[in-house]
Scaffold this motif. Structure first.
Motif, short mmCIF file in Angstrom:
data_model
loop_
_atom_site.label_atom_id
_atom_site.label_comp_id
_atom_site.label_asym_id
_atom_site.label_seq_id
_atom_site.Cartn_x
_atom_site.Cartn_y
_atom_site.Cartn_z
N GLU A 115 0.73 -1.07 0.19
CA GLU A 115 -0.11 -0.08 -0.08
C GLU A 115 0.94 1.17 0.07
OE1 GLU A 115 -3.73 1.78 2.69
OE2 GLU A 115 -1.93 0.85 3.49
N SER A 116 1.98 1.20 0.85
CA SER A 116 2.64 2.38 0.87
C SER A 116 3.62 2.67 -0.45
CB SER A 116 4.13 2.17 2.04
OG SER A 116 4.95 3.33 1.86
N ILE A 117 3.92 1.54 -1.05
CA ILE A 117 4.65 1.63 -2.59
C ILE A 117 3.33 2.18 -3.39
CG2 ILE A 117 5.51 0.26 -4.49
CD1 ILE A 117 6.68 -1.68 -2.26
N PHE A 118 2.23 1.62 -3.45
CA PHE A 118 1.30 2.20 -4.35
C PHE A 118 1.04 3.50 -4.10
CE2 PHE A 118 -3.31 2.89 -5.28
CZ PHE A 118 -3.36 2.67 -6.64
N TYR A 119 0.95 4.12 -2.94
CA TYR A 119 0.45 5.65 -2.80
C TYR A 119 1.52 6.38 -3.04
CZ TYR A 119 -4.33 4.38 -1.10
OH TYR A 119 -5.52 3.96 -1.06
N SER A 120 2.72 5.70 -2.78
CA SER A 120 4.25 6.74 -3.12
C SER A 120 4.43 6.83 -4.71
CB SER A 120 5.12 6.26 -2.56
OG SER A 120 5.47 4.76 -2.74
N MET A 121 3.78 5.92 -5.47
CA MET A 121 4.00 5.93 -7.07
C MET A 121 3.31 6.78 -7.39
SD MET A 121 3.42 1.96 -7.84
CE MET A 121 3.17 2.03 -9.47
N PRO A 122 3.65 7.54 -8.82
CA PRO A 122 3.13 8.63 -9.47
C PRO A 122 1.90 8.05 -10.00
CG PRO A 122 5.05 7.88 -10.53
CD PRO A 122 4.88 7.21 -9.26
N ARG A 123 0.76 8.67 -9.82
CA ARG A 123 -0.52 8.29 -10.64
C ARG A 123 -1.33 9.23 -11.18
NH1 ARG A 123 -3.94 6.89 -6.46
NH2 ARG A 123 -2.60 7.79 -4.73
N GLY A 124 -2.04 9.19 -12.30
CA GLY A 124 -2.86 10.00 -12.68
C GLY A 124 -2.06 10.93 -13.57
N ARG A 125 -3.00 12.17 -14.19
CA ARG A 125 -2.39 13.13 -15.19
C ARG A 125 -1.80 14.50 -14.31
NH1 ARG A 125 -6.08 15.97 -17.70
NH2 ARG A 125 -5.57 15.66 -19.94
N PRO A 126 -0.85 15.00 -15.02
CA PRO A 126 -0.28 16.22 -14.27
C PRO A 126 -1.06 17.50 -14.50
CG PRO A 126 0.82 15.70 -16.79
CD PRO A 126 -0.13 14.71 -16.42
N LEU A 127 -2.12 17.37 -15.44
CA LEU A 127 -3.36 18.28 -15.47
C LEU A 127 -4.39 17.69 -14.74
CD1 LEU A 127 -2.50 19.37 -19.11
CD2 LEU A 127 -1.59 20.10 -17.03
N LYS A 128 -5.39 18.84 -14.56
CA LYS A 128 -6.75 18.59 -14.01
C LYS A 128 -7.48 17.52 -15.02
CE LYS A 128 -7.80 21.89 -10.59
NZ LYS A 128 -8.71 23.21 -10.37
N PRO A 129 -8.29 16.63 -14.80
CA PRO A 129 -9.02 16.04 -15.34
C PRO A 129 -9.82 16.92 -16.35
CG PRO A 129 -9.36 15.18 -13.03
CD PRO A 129 -8.63 16.28 -13.22
N GLY A 130 -10.01 16.47 -17.56
CA GLY A 130 -10.52 17.28 -18.82
C GLY A 130 -9.70 18.41 -19.29
N VAL A 131 -8.75 18.61 -18.76
CA VAL A 131 -7.82 19.73 -19.27
C VAL A 131 -6.72 19.12 -20.12
CG1 VAL A 131 -6.30 21.71 -18.58
CG2 VAL A 131 -8.46 21.12 -17.16
#
Length: 333
Positions: free
Chosen positions: A193-209
């Motif tokens: 869990e610690s590894i997962f939450y420390s990993m980069p996740r998602g887009r560097p911009l807001k959703p839809g931007v």
């Protein structure tokens, strides 16, 4: 000479029978006679009179005398003749101490079971984000299996005590084996869990931007300089200049923020060797050494460095290894 008459044995027996019958009738007649006792109260209430037969009075007197004599005899026996069974008393004291000892251990065992149940729920929550089955391996379940004995086997309290101790010991051993297993599982899942939450996740911009204008891998040179194309080490998100850029994971801003043709860029060092790059920024909003959280604003979209338009170049790397496809980590969100 006058003749003498000699009674036979049968006649003598009949005479004795009649005598005893007469005496019994006489005793019964006397026993039916009433004796009155008058109770005189202290106040002006009327006198109370109690009548009791002579026979009943004699019976009560005899019963009282018998009880007094029996009490006196028991007193003499226990005072002068009774010998204490020291071995039996010692055995009883030993069993009492054992019961008290196991009673104290049972309290600790109950606390361990409750803690284990709580840890098991946490384990299920970490593994499946829900508790699929509320009924877990508990003390009731284990003891239910251990106490399936025939009634004929429980011949004495001593045997029952031995079975209780044996069952408790077996259960304690099983619980002792379960605790480290559950603890290891929780530690393992907590680390994941610690590894997962420390990993980069998602887009560097807001959703839809912003829109993806260039993906990871080989592509044609946007400047037309290299006829065979070039290797693109990240993903480009085109957006208006000044659009906020956000950290995709928690970490520390690296000291060196300029990397080749990326112009003004930000590097975030995450745990477990991960780091992310955000290039072509128009403005950097963080300083080296700053600690950021996922979702913190770190820069603004621009077109500094080698760029054909306003966009953010986003990379994901682990240590000195080759760049990773950011799309895999974007889809983790």
């Amino acid at each position: 000479m006058a003749e003498t008459y000699v009674t036979t044995a049968y006649e003598r027996l009949q005479i004795a029978h009649l005598r005893w019958k007469k005496r019994l009738q006489k005793w019964i007649s006397r026993s039916r006679e009433k004796v009155s006792f008058v109770l005189i109260p202290n106040d002006e209430k009327p006198l109370a009179q109690i009548e009791i037969s002579v026979g009943m009075l004699g019976f009560l007197f005899g019963l009282s005398v018998s009880l007094v004599l029996l009490s006196f005899a028991l007193l003499l026996y226990f005072s002068f003749f009774f010998e204490r069974n020291l071995s039996l008393e010692k055995k009883t004291e030993t069993q009492l101490v054992s019961f008290l000892f196991y009673d104290l251990l049972s309290k600790d065992l109950r606390e361990s079971v409750e803690e284990l149940e709580s840890m098991t729920e946490s384990l299920n929550l970490l593994a499946w984000e829900e508790i699929p089955e509320k009924e877990m391996i508990t003390q009731d379940y284990l003891l239910k299996e251990e106490f399936r004995k025939d009634a004929s086997e429980l011949d004495s309290n001593l045997l029952l005590f031995q079975q209780v101790v044996t069952t408790y010991t077996q259960f304690g051993v099983r619980l002792g084996n379960l605790v480290p297993n559950f603890q290891n599982a929780i530690d393992y899942l907590s680390m994941r869990e610690s590894i997962f939450y420390s990993m980069p996740r998602g887009r560097p911009l807001k959703p839809g931007v912003g829109v993806v204008t260039s993906t990871f891998g080989y592509r044609s040179d946007p400047f037309g300089i290299l006829p065979v194309g070039e290797y693109h080490s990240g993903i480009d998100f085109a957006a208006g200049e000044g659009t906020p850029i956000y950290a995709t994971g928690p970490g520390i801003i690296a000291v060196d923020t300029a990397v080749g043709g990326l112009g003004k860029s930000v590097r975030i060092n995450h745990e477990n060797g991960f780091f992310t790059l955000y290039g072509h920024c128009s403005q950097i909003l963080v300083n080296p050494g700053d600690r950021v959280k996922r979702g913190d604003k770190i820069a603004l979209v621009g077109q500094t460095g080698k760029a054909t338009g306003a966009h953010v170049h986003y990379e994901v790397r682990i240590g000195l290894d080759a760049p990773l496809d950011p799309e895999e980590y974007i889809n983790l969100d």
